[in-house]
Scaffold this active site. Structure first.
Site, PDB file in Angstrom:
ATOM      1  N   CYS A 234       2.089   3.362  -4.811  1.00 55.76           N
ATOM      2  CA  CYS A 234       2.203   4.805  -5.057  1.00 55.76           C
ATOM      3  C   CYS A 234       3.614   5.170  -5.513  1.00 55.76           C
ATOM      4  O   CYS A 234       3.793   6.094  -6.312  1.00 55.76           O
ATOM      5  CB  CYS A 234       1.804   5.585  -3.815  1.00 55.76           C
ATOM      6  SG  CYS A 234       2.732   5.127  -2.329  1.00 55.76           S
TER       7      CYS A 234
ATOM      8  N   HIS B  45       3.570   7.614   2.011  1.00 52.10           N
ATOM      9  CA  HIS B  45       2.910   7.733   0.707  1.00 52.10           C
ATOM     10  C   HIS B  45       3.769   8.598  -0.208  1.00 52.10           C
ATOM     11  O   HIS B  45       4.358   9.598   0.219  1.00 52.10           O
ATOM     12  CB  HIS B  45       1.525   8.350   0.882  1.00 52.10           C
ATOM     13  CG  HIS B  45       0.804   8.553  -0.416  1.00 52.10           C
ATOM     14  ND1 HIS B  45       0.340   7.504  -1.181  1.00 52.10           N
ATOM     15  CD2 HIS B  45       0.471   9.693  -1.092  1.00 52.10           C
ATOM     16  CE1 HIS B  45      -0.243   7.986  -2.271  1.00 52.10           C
ATOM     17  NE2 HIS B  45      -0.174   9.304  -2.238  1.00 52.10           N
TER      18      HIS B  45
END
Length: 936
Positions: free
Chosen positions: A50, A306
């Site tokens: 990510c 994330h």
């Protein structure tokens, strides 16, 4: 830690892109989904990439960077097609970046893959699953690109766009001497602007990024006076086109010896003026102005989380739309949205399901408003559940009151544009309403290029500029900021044009890839929406025994047709007409279903304007093509009420029927569901009888059999529950003694019903007469004899003077069956032959024995005797000079019964044994062969 990409020696020129023996990663067989309403492409997460995806999207939406990269042609970078050639010089990383950017701009897919790019980095699956720091990736990726572009016209790409010059100055307050050091730093991660949140907190007040760093030290070298206070600062001598700022939220606590993430508030402006930080300040303000265009956000802690990114669409490549229930910013609308009724109705209107759990509604409110119900509304409106219950005209609870939804009349309608057209994108599957907004923000005068999107791996969605304020603090907060000079203006032809400045060879590659994607999607769409139908033509069928049967083979009678389920019934009918050019007259299409009895027709397909999916025509359905009246001259009844049923009909087996061990004869008969039981009985038992039903196998207990009474004869096969495979037992008139009609059950187990034959040995004048009788194994043979004595009307003896004796295969009469024995205890098998003989049968305490008197066993006749089993050996023998010996098949010779006082029962003498009464002492053992001949 980043594979080959982050090693000191960058191999920017590759002779062989693919390592020897390296397995290529499997590609999905299904074509990727097309782009959604935003018309922007996301990037697939390979497991832990990510952070890479967020940085790549930032570089893509930096038009000057991507256009500079696209300007490098194959003559400088080589070609990926030649990467496997030993002598080819191919610069893999910039080529893979070019291809990835082209895919993100032009390829019609929801998300692009970075597999080829990470392979060019030398990453393995382990690296793809590990998450790294995006700031470190940014620095090292640019270093790798600079090394890769050495010797090309793009050798200064990174330097030109991201490098600035910083001058570190030290001013002595005593002697006013100034010493300076000039530093050119990558991506301008300069000490003056890389400000940690913790350091900013030390300044007090509101923390902002537009402060320069000022520290006081002691001058020890310039004016030669120790401990004189000096001023240390940094000035910007050259400003780059793009400014990157890392907020350094990850820190280390030296007291606790552990890492931590700083989540305090850290504000930053959409526009920033760097004049106060520059060495030269005489120029116009526009020379110092920067605009925020990317915010990389980290959610989680210092050991994991994330990344996603907020990006401003500078070239307006995306389609920016917002949900209608989003607050529009003005005071009036803000007040409306603050009304909890409006907020809750907006959340529930977006749900695909009609009702959601109340707890889930509270969670969605927290996600949407950033604050819980208890914190924002409870004080004024009470608990959430109670508030919902107080508005029953709007909210509807499930019966258990665990779920809540909107009543139909309160669901929010679509907003429409000036032409009255719905603005919902056709790609949206949920009933979410969208409103296209020309001026989404009121923070700037011009709306050109000010649309913001949240790019979260594969997912792309529009956001408002003020949503950035939510990322000032917290576990999910801004991590890196990217600014661009306000003077950088985009050409008009670049606006809304994703093909702008892309090389011809990449345009051709993407065009070919889109063509292939469309082809695969068409094939996949056809496979997903195509249904295979089996057309049964009436000309190939005949109707008999209650169902349709093919006149030819099944393969010759059926025609397969594939058609799109989204087409109409009229389209299907037209397709059938085209296949059957010789068809004349009306064409009726009926749903058919293969049953055990044959093919049966159900409902007629009607409504040519309806889609096949609308009429729920399933894949693999059987469709019968006929005129709707008859098949082969026979009228055909259709529908579930006339479906044929195959019934197993059981009858008690006659002698030698049904095979060894089988008590029934079984046959299959077909009846319509509408057949009345009276008609069924007349068909199966024309001479009368009783019908019993059992839905189980015939070896089940008698209690599972149900007798159809006389009043049931008006019922139909369907109404009494007879289905395919059900069994019915037909008992003729002489078998009805086994049925207790009042209770509706058999009086015995069905496997206990046996057929036996009886031979009359009491007749003297005429030949012996055979009869066949039905017996139950629980009933004694003597009682059965009494019951069936009427079949011998000429018999002069009474029941007390007769007995039943099994007859062996060679015609020998065996031991009589005790009168109180059951058929089962007498071990009488199906079809056994019994002899009706004179003489009284022994009781259960008596033994029937054969005996031979004398030593000459071959010449002596075999006689019969009935004795009590308690009689002793001495009582049975003829005296002291006589002895008894039993002829036993278990020994080679007869067994001598030497214990004179022992009883026959104690010596295990059984009914039907043969004894030898011999005179004198016990003779030697008799050979087995002699015994065999003796017994026979």
């Amino acid at each position: 830690m980043f594979g080959n990409l982050f090693e000191e020696d960058f191999s920017f020129i590759s002779n062989n892109h693919c390592e020897k023996g390296k397995k290529s990663k499997p590609r999905d067989s299904e074509p990727p989904a097309p782009r959604d309403f935003t018309n922007l492409s996301g990037i697939k997460n390979q497991g832990g990439t990510c952070y890479l995806n967020s940085l790549l999207q930032t570089l893509l939406f930096t038009p000057e960077f991507r256009e500079a990269l696209f300007s490098l042609g194959p003559e400088e970078l080589g070609s990926l097609d030649n990467s496997s050639k030993p002598d080819a010089k191919v610069r893999i990383i910039p080529l893979q970046l070019q291809r990835l950017f082209a895919q993100l701009l032009l390829l019609d897919q929801q998300a692009a893959s970075t597999t080829d790019l990470t392979e060019s980095f030398g990453w393995n699956s382990h690296e793809e699953m590990r998450q790294h720091d995006v700031q470190e990736l940014n620095r090292i990726l640019f270093s790798a690109l600079e090394s890769s572009l050495v010797g090309t016209s793009g050798h200064d790409l990174i330097n030109r766009l991201y490098h600035g010059i910083v001058v570190n100055q030290i001013v002595c307050r005593e002697c006013k001497n100034i010493s300076e050091r000039q530093v050119k730093e990558d991506i301008l991660e300069m000490e003056t602007l890389v400000m940690s949140v913790r350091l900013l907190q030390s300044f007090g007040g509101k923390k902002r990024v537009d402060h320069s760093k000022v520290e006081t030290l002691f001058c020890i070298t310039v004016c030669l006076q120790l401990f004189k206070i000096i001023l240390q600062s940094a000035k910007l001598r050259k400003l780059p086109p793009f400014l990157t700022i890392s907020l350094l939220r990850f820190n280390f606590d030296f007291e606790k010896c552990e890492r931590y993430k700083e989540t305090s508030c850290y504000t930053f402006p959409i526009q920033i003026n760097l004049r106060p930080f520059c060495e030269q300040t005489e120029m116009d303000d526009s020379e110092y102005m920067y605009e925020l265009f990317s915010v990389i956000i980290h959610k989680g802690g210092c050991y994991g989380g994330h990344y996603h990114v907020y990006i401003r669409d500078v070239d307006e490549l995306g389609n920016w739309q917002l949900k209608v229930n989003e607050p529009l910013g003005d005071t009036e609308n803000a007040k409306v949205v603050e009304n909890p009724l409006v907020v809750l109705k907006g959340i529930l209107s977006e749900e695909e399901s009609k009702q959601i759990p109340v707890d889930q509604l509270g969670q969605k409110l927290l996600e949407k408003k950033g604050v819980s119900w208890n914190k924002k509304y409870r004080k004024e409106y009470g608990a959430l559940r109670k508030y919902l219950q107080n508005h029953p005209h709007i909210f509807q609870f499930s019966p258990d009151e665990n779920k809540v939804g909107l009543k139909e009349k309160h669901k929010l309608p679509f907003k429409s544009d000036s032409q009255g057209q719905d603005l919902q994108s056709p790609s949206q599957k949920n009933d979410v309403q969208w409103n296209s907004e020309k001026n989404p923000t009121r923070l700037r005068a011009s709306s050109a290029g000010c649309h913001w999107f949240d790019l979260n791996d594969s997912k792309v969605q529009p956001i408002k500029e003020k949503d950035i304020e939510k990322q000032f603090q917290g576990k999910e907060s801004a991590y890196m900021l990217f600014y661009r000079k306000s003077q950088l203006k985009r050409p008009p032809e670049a606006r809304g044009n994703p093909r702008y400045q892309i090389p011809e060879h990449l345009l051709n590659e993407m065009n070919a890839a889109n063509t292939e994607l469309q082809k695969k999607r068409a094939e996949c769409d056809s496979a997903n929406n195509g249904i295979d139908l089996h057309l049964h033509l009436s000309s190939c069928y005949k109707f008999h025994n209650g169902a349709l049967h093919p006149s030819l083979t099944w393969k010759e009678s059926v025609v397969d047709l594939t058609i799109d389920r989204r087409k109409t019934l009229g389209d299907l009918r037209q397709s059938v007409f085209q296949m059957l050019e010789s068809w004349e007259g009306d064409m009726i299409l009926s749903i058919a279903k293969p049953l055990p009895a044959g093919l049966h027709l159900y409902q007629i397909l009607d409504g040519d304007e309806l889609t096949l999916d609308g009429i729920e025509l399933a894949d693999g359905a059987d469709v019968f093509v006929w005129n709707g009246k008859e098949v082969g001259g026979t009228k055909v009844m259709t529908g579930p009420d006339h479906a044929p049923v195959v019934v197993n009909v059981l009858r008690l087996a006659e002698y030698n029927e049904g095979g060894k061990g089988q008590h029934f004869t079984e046959s299959q008969h077909v009846f319509s569901c509408s057949t009345k039981l009276g008609d069924l009985r007349r068909a199966l038992a024309p001479l009368g009888g009783i019908i019993l039903k059992n839905g189980s196998e015939p070896d089940k207990e008698a209690k599972n059999w149900e007798v159809f009474l006389e009043e049931d004869m008006k019922e139909t096969v369907k109404s009494v529950g007879l289905t395919d495979g059900c069994s019915v037992l037909i008992l003729d008139s002489h078998d009805q003694s086994f049925v207790n009609v009042s209770s509706g059950n058999l009086t015995a187990f069905t496997y206990d019903i046996s057929w036996l034959q009886v031979k009359n040995y009491c007749r003297t004048e005429e030949e012996e007469k055979h009869v066949k009788i039905t017996l139950l194994s629980q009933i004694s043979s003597y009682l059965n004899y009494v019951i069936y004595l009427s079949v011998f009307p000429a018999l002069l003896v009474t029941a007390n003077d007769s007995c039943l004796r099994p007859v062996s295969g060679n015609g020998k009469l065996l031991s009589p069956v005790p009168e109180d024995y059951t058929v089962k205890e007498a071990e009488l098998k199906m079809g056994s032959l019994l002899g009706l003989c004179r003489g009284k049968a022994p009781t259960s305490t008596q033994l029937f024995l054969y005996f031979i008197v004398g030593s000459d066993q071959n010449g002596s006749p075999e006689m019969e005797i009935v004795v009590e089993e308690t009689a002793s050996v001495k009582e049975v023998s003829l005296g002291d000079n006589w002895h008894l010996r039993r002829i036993d098949w278990c020994y080679e010779a007869g067994e001598a019964l030497s214990q004179e006082n022992a009883t026959l029962k104690e010596l295990n003498v059984c009914r039907g044994d043969t004894l030898v009464i011999a005179e004198g002492k016990l003779p030697p053992k008799v050979k087995r062969e002699r015994l065999c001949s003796l017994v026979s």
